[in-house]
Design an enzyme around this catalytic site. Structure first.
Site, PDB file in Angstrom:
ATOM      1  N   GLU A 179       0.949  -1.136   0.019  1.00 13.11           N
ATOM      2  CA  GLU A 179       0.134  -0.057  -0.089  1.00 13.11           C
ATOM      3  C   GLU A 179       1.112   1.195  -0.076  1.00 13.11           C
ATOM      4  O   GLU A 179       1.581   1.360   0.961  1.00 13.11           O
ATOM      5  CB  GLU A 179      -0.774   0.101   1.394  1.00 13.11           C
ATOM      6  CG  GLU A 179      -1.784  -1.182   1.342  1.00 13.11           C
ATOM      7  CD  GLU A 179      -2.999  -1.078   0.492  1.00 13.11           C
ATOM      8  OE1 GLU A 179      -3.019  -0.059  -0.427  1.00 13.11           O
ATOM      9  OE2 GLU A 179      -3.712  -1.876   0.233  1.00 13.11           O
ATOM     10  N   GLU A 196       3.624  13.513  -4.743  1.00 11.78           N
ATOM     11  CA  GLU A 196       3.033  13.204  -3.481  1.00 11.78           C
ATOM     12  C   GLU A 196       3.699  14.417  -2.412  1.00 11.78           C
ATOM     13  O   GLU A 196       5.048  14.114  -2.231  1.00 11.78           O
ATOM     14  CB  GLU A 196       3.029  11.974  -2.774  1.00 11.78           C
ATOM     15  CG  GLU A 196       2.245  11.629  -1.724  1.00 11.78           C
ATOM     16  CD  GLU A 196       2.282  10.290  -0.979  1.00 11.78           C
ATOM     17  OE1 GLU A 196       3.293   9.774  -0.862  1.00 11.78           O
ATOM     18  OE2 GLU A 196       1.316   9.829  -0.650  1.00 11.78           O
TER      19      GLU A 196
HETATM   20  P1  NAD Z   1       8.454   4.983   4.578  1.00 10.40           P
HETATM   21  O1  NAD Z   1       8.209   4.171   3.186  1.00 10.40           O
HETATM   22  O2  NAD Z   1       9.598   5.774   4.625  1.00 10.40           O
HETATM   23  O3  NAD Z   1       8.481   4.031   5.950  1.00 10.40           O
HETATM   24  C1  NAD Z   1       7.213   3.327   6.094  1.00 10.40           C
HETATM   25  C2  NAD Z   1       7.839   1.992   6.849  1.00 10.40           C
HETATM   26  O4  NAD Z   1       8.900   1.435   6.174  1.00 10.40           O
HETATM   27  C3  NAD Z   1       8.565   2.592   8.176  1.00 10.40           C
HETATM   28  O5  NAD Z   1       8.315   1.658   9.247  1.00 10.40           O
HETATM   29  C4  NAD Z   1       9.925   2.605   7.718  1.00 10.40           C
HETATM   30  O6  NAD Z   1      11.034   2.119   8.765  1.00 10.40           O
HETATM   31  C5  NAD Z   1       9.920   1.306   6.846  1.00 10.40           C
HETATM   32  N1  NAD Z   1      11.144   1.148   5.608  1.00 10.40           N
HETATM   33  C6  NAD Z   1      11.515   2.222   5.103  1.00 10.40           C
HETATM   34  N2  NAD Z   1      12.193   1.681   4.151  1.00 10.40           N
HETATM   35  C7  NAD Z   1      12.490   0.472   4.197  1.00 10.40           C
HETATM   36  C8  NAD Z   1      12.840  -0.431   3.671  1.00 10.40           C
HETATM   37  N3  NAD Z   1      13.637  -0.467   2.428  1.00 10.40           N
HETATM   38  N4  NAD Z   1      12.505  -1.918   3.743  1.00 10.40           N
HETATM   39  C9  NAD Z   1      11.905  -2.082   4.782  1.00 10.40           C
HETATM   40  N5  NAD Z   1      11.060  -1.205   5.668  1.00 10.40           N
HETATM   41  C10 NAD Z   1      11.494   0.167   5.166  1.00 10.40           C
HETATM   42  O7  NAD Z   1       7.198   5.757   4.250  1.00 10.40           O
HETATM   43  P2  NAD Z   1       6.779   6.995   5.461  1.00 10.40           P
HETATM   44  O8  NAD Z   1       7.313   8.310   5.175  1.00 10.40           O
HETATM   45  O9  NAD Z   1       6.857   6.442   6.866  1.00 10.40           O
HETATM   46  O10 NAD Z   1       5.158   6.927   5.021  1.00 10.40           O
HETATM   47  C11 NAD Z   1       4.455   7.978   4.241  1.00 10.40           C
HETATM   48  C12 NAD Z   1       4.197   7.194   3.139  1.00 10.40           C
HETATM   49  O11 NAD Z   1       3.358   6.095   3.383  1.00 10.40           O
HETATM   50  C13 NAD Z   1       3.743   8.051   1.990  1.00 10.40           C
HETATM   51  O12 NAD Z   1       4.031   7.900   0.738  1.00 10.40           O
HETATM   52  C14 NAD Z   1       2.230   7.512   2.134  1.00 10.40           C
HETATM   53  O13 NAD Z   1       1.311   7.902   1.039  1.00 10.40           O
HETATM   54  C15 NAD Z   1       2.287   6.100   2.096  1.00 10.40           C
HETATM   55  N6  NAD Z   1       1.267   5.460   2.879  1.00 10.40           N
HETATM   56  C16 NAD Z   1       0.359   4.698   2.017  1.00 10.40           C
HETATM   57  C17 NAD Z   1      -0.665   4.010   2.580  1.00 10.40           C
HETATM   58  C18 NAD Z   1      -1.581   3.337   1.840  1.00 10.40           C
HETATM   59  O14 NAD Z   1      -2.309   2.370   2.402  1.00 10.40           O
HETATM   60  N7  NAD Z   1      -1.520   3.226   0.434  1.00 10.40           N
HETATM   61  C19 NAD Z   1      -1.073   4.524   3.953  1.00 10.40           C
HETATM   62  C20 NAD Z   1      -0.361   5.290   4.615  1.00 10.40           C
HETATM   63  C21 NAD Z   1       0.720   5.863   4.211  1.00 10.40           C
END
Ligand code: NAD
Length: 484
Positions: free
Chosen positions: A254, A387
């Protein structure tokens, strides 16, 4: 203010000493003061968590072998334990990520128990076996089986609701879970673990390993994990998909969005404004499905820009724990810098800023940005394509429905969206042509019964609905011979 500090990790059904002394400290994005700390999970802690989840899953008398109704009975106790902590869960989320408290009470305090009950019921009601008369003689007997140990990685923006989009179906299906919360929001995850412990979830069924992206990557790649369920940015999702592609490991992603609200020429603007707030500026602009592109008919463009500008100006910005607050801070200084960078880009590319674009003058601390509206731009502008994840809208004009549809679909993303009109059928017909996993008419709600997810760069697979349960199940077919 007293801080909330934990010294142990919830692993294998008990609070245990972490392998290292590393900690994660959380601060409030509104006050910039420390609000608490937890141990940071290390690779050894992940090994222990995955081993515990593996043992629990493989136990022939264990969780995965229980009758769905037996699991449902325990998940009901878990739901009650969560409900008794709902107010504190909401407060902790609001403290950590700046979500307005009234929203945290709904999304974070309330929704997890709803999801546990929905999936327990769905699983209990599902037929254990489906038989199909074969075309070639014989019968196909089809059963569903829990997929195994789930590695769940979640973001900070709506941490508990997103956690339970994964936990509720995974646990109901009979999977065991290793959950990695984001570093920004760990205190709510630990409270959730307290609820799980109080409910008496069997050892190893749920394990919580807070950490950053390295720890997330370690979990995703771990040989003991059977399925990865990830919510977060598209960039991280691509890396995780590469890993899971190499390992041929099932995955649900997601990811990000840049959804469009299409306002048709007969929209009742006055009556729609409150709901329009809910699809544009909710959670300080930090929700993946938000409609940050507002498409307005040229015949009513000025009126719509003015209405959204007035709406943005009317929103109370401030302390997220104040029930009157509509816009809290962004989650971190880094996130504010990113949002301000986009605002500068919007200006330099020639879009007209009608309101916002600056930090509120009356707030001395916190990562606040005023709700911001850009007008007089087209869909090629950077602020209309990428975004931003902050309270920043782009209002883009269109000539007719065909152009509105073309603009809505001219995006790398396809997650949410909405169409607004006095004529529901007209709006629904247009909505059905938007390339998006979900879209609303005159409102937008992620209802538990219906699949939620994205197309294009917004992700793979679906959460919610029966589809969200199937994501944690394998299918098995037994071919029975003719005349069996
Ligand atoms: P992010 O991808 O930086 O981090 C999300 C999670 O993933 C955190 O727990 C982080 O520690 C982990 N993570 C990051 N890189 C990783 C990797 N390479 N391998 C494994 N884990 C990793 O995102 P963010 O900035 O925390 O959240 C915002 C983003 O999430 C936005 O782009 C938003 O649109 C998206 N989001 C999507 C949904 C959906 O349902 N589609 C819902 C909420 C947020």
């Amino acid at each position: 203010m007293t801080t909330i500090d934990y010294h142990e990790l919830y692993l294998d059904g008990a609070w245990q000493n972490p392998a290292t002394g590393d900690t994660i400290t959380v601060s409030s994005p509104a006050t910039e003061q420390t609000v608490g700390s937890v141990p940071a999970a290390s690779a050894q802690d992940i090994d222990r968590a995955v081993a515990a989840a593996r043992r629990a899953f493989d136990d022939p008398q264990g969780w995965s072998s229980w009758h769905p109704k037996q699991r449902a009975a325990l998940l009901e106790i878990f739901a009650v334990e969560l409900e008794s902590r709902a107010a504190e869960t909401a407060r902790r989320v609001s403290l950590q990520n700046g979500m307005p408290i009234w929203l945290a009470e709904q999304f974070e305090g309330g929704f997890p128990a709803v999801l546990l009950r929905y999936y327990s019921q769905l699983m209990s009601d599902a037929p254990a076996v489906e038989e199909r008369a074969g075309m070639l003689g014989g019968t196909a007997r089809i059963t569903r089986h829990p997929v195994g140990v789930v590695g769940a990685v979640v973001p900070w923006n709506v941490p508990q609701a997103i956690t339970f989009l994964k936990l509720a179906p995974a646990l109901a299906a009979g999977c065991t879970v290793v959950l990695k919360p984001a570093e920004e929001t760990v205190l709510d995850a630990f409270l959730m673990a307290e609820a799980a412990a109080a409910a008496g979830l069997p050892a190893g069924v749920l394990n919580v390993v807070p950490g950053g992206r390295d720890i997330g990557a370690y979990l995703v790649e771990h040989p003991g994990v059977d399925k990865v369920s990830f919510t977060g940015s598209t960039a991280a999702g691509r890396k995780i998909a590469e890993t899971c592609g190499r390992l041929l490991r099932p995955i649900t992603l997601e990811l990000g969005g840049k959804s469009a609200a299409i306002l048709l020429d007969d929209v009742d603007l006055e009556a729609s404004l409150e709901s329009l707030f809910g699809v544009t500026f909710l959670n300080n602009g930090q929700i993946c499905w938000l409609n940050t592109r507002v498409l307005a008919p040229r015949s009513r463009y000025g009126e719509i820009v003015d209405a959204l500008t007035d709406l943005a100006r009317s929103l109370k910005v401030g302390d997220p724990l104040d029930p009157e607050t509509k816009i809290g801070p962004l989650v971190s200084a880094r996130q504010r810098e990113r949002v301000e960078g986009y605002i500068a880009k919007g200006r330099s590319e020639g879009a007209r800023l009608t309101t916002g674009g600056v930090r509120p003058a009356d707030l001395e601390s916190g990562y606040f940005v005023e709700p911001t509206v850009f007008a007089d731009l087209d869909n090629t502008a950077t602020v209309a394509r990428e975004e931003i994840f902050g309270p920043v809208l782009s209002v883009i004009p269109f000539a007719d429905e065909a152009e509105a549809l073309a603009i809505a679909n001219d995006s790398d993303y396809g997650l949410g969206g909405s169409v607004w009109s006095a004529d529901i059928e007209r709006a629904a017909e247009l909505a059905a042509r938007v390339q998006s996993g979900t879209i609303g008419v005159n409102h937008y709600t992620n209802d538990p019964v219906a699949p939620f997810g994205g197309v294009k760069s917004s992700g793979l697979g679906r959460e919610l609905g029966p589809e969200g349960l199937h994501a944690f199940q394998h299918l098995r077919t037994v071919y029975l011979p003719p005349n069996a």
